[in-house]
Design a protein around this motif. Structure first.
Motif: not given
Ligand SMILES: Nc1ncnc2c1ncn2[C@@H]1O[C@H](COP(=O)(O)OP(=O)(O)O)[C@@H](O)[C@H]1O
Ligand SMILES: [Mg+2]
Length: 238
Positions: A60-62, A64-66, A77, A110
């Motif tokens: 999870i990055y910021q 958001k599930d990446v 991202e 981005t």
């Protein structure tokens, strides 16, 4: 939390090289990931950036599930990856190498907070300004490492994953690379650092993860690690 990696399970064929591996990086932190050779540190970074696909677990990055995103999407991202072998283009000049890190089109849109241009890179890496037209192959190992870091910064990451940046460098160069990582962090870039040089890692990081074979052995602050010498001898070369 900037990056949250939860219970990754990654395989190479039958070989289960990450077993419920979890790490996290808070905004602004330098976090070190340490452990002996072959424990799975590089695989952890590769699983985060999508170079290998974890079988289960989440990245999870910021918020958001990446998980399982291809590398170009993870990078888009705002995660930058500096691989262990540096991958400088030997026949391209310093300037051309830096340009390779610039994002174009959709990828450039981005909304990262850390924006870099040549001038800013040259302020942090003055040797590059003096040698913009020199071929990558003619740089020293330390300069190539710094060029690899600079090139990744040109993609404006908020989080940098750096794999063994001081490996194979002379002591004076180790210190230069160490200092540049500290400087970049102070400039606003969070860092997840895989490092074999314990002194470098301990002098930079606020928190440490130690890997045993395929799994997490310890996580805590530098102070907590210093208070437990037995943990150090269990998970690190001493
Ligand atoms: N491409 C690959 N194919 C098969 N096994 C691999 C591959 N890359 C690494 N491994 C194995 O996975 C384990 C973890 O490797 P790695 O993540 O590179 O460890 P570290 O970075 O901690 O030294 C090791 O046993 C290594 O031999
Ligand atoms: Mg490695």
């Amino acid at each position: 939390m900037l990056l949250e990696v939860n219970n990754l399970n990654t395989y190479y064929g039958e070989s289960h090289v990450l077993q419920d591996m979890s790490v996290a990086v808070e905004d602004g932190e330098i976090v070190a990931l340490l452990g002996r050779n072959g424990m799975g540190k590089t695989t952890t970074l590769k699983s985060i950036v999508g170079l290998v696909k974890p079988k289960s677990g989440t990245v999870i990055y910021q918020g958001k599930d990446v998980t399982g995103f291809p590398p170009y999407k993870v990078v888009r991202e705002g995660i930058g990856y500096v691989p262990e072998d540096r991958r400088i283009f030997p026949n391209l000049s310093v300037l051309e190498n830096l340009k390779m890190g610039v994002k174009h089109g959709e990828a450039a849109k981005t909304a990262t907070r850390n924006i870099w241009d040549f001038e800013r890179i040259f302020r942090h890496f003055p040797f590059m300004k003096a040698r913009t037209h020199q071929k990558g192959a003619l740089l020293s190992g330390g300069e190539q490492q710094m060029l690899a870091i600079g090139r990744t910064l040109m993609g404006n990451p908020d989080l940098l994953l750096v794999d063994e940046p001081t490996e194979g460098l002379a002591p004076v160069t180790v210190k230069e690379v160490r200092d540049i990582l500290e400087e970049i962090n102070k400039a606003g870039v969070s860092i997840l650092l895989v490092e074999h040089n314990l002194k470098v890692a301990m002098s930079l990081a606020n928190r440490v993860y130690l890997m045993g074979k395929a799994h997490l052995g310890f996580s805590g602050t530098i102070e907590e690690l210093e208070a437990q010498p037995d943990i150090r001898s269990k998970y690190l070369e001493v």
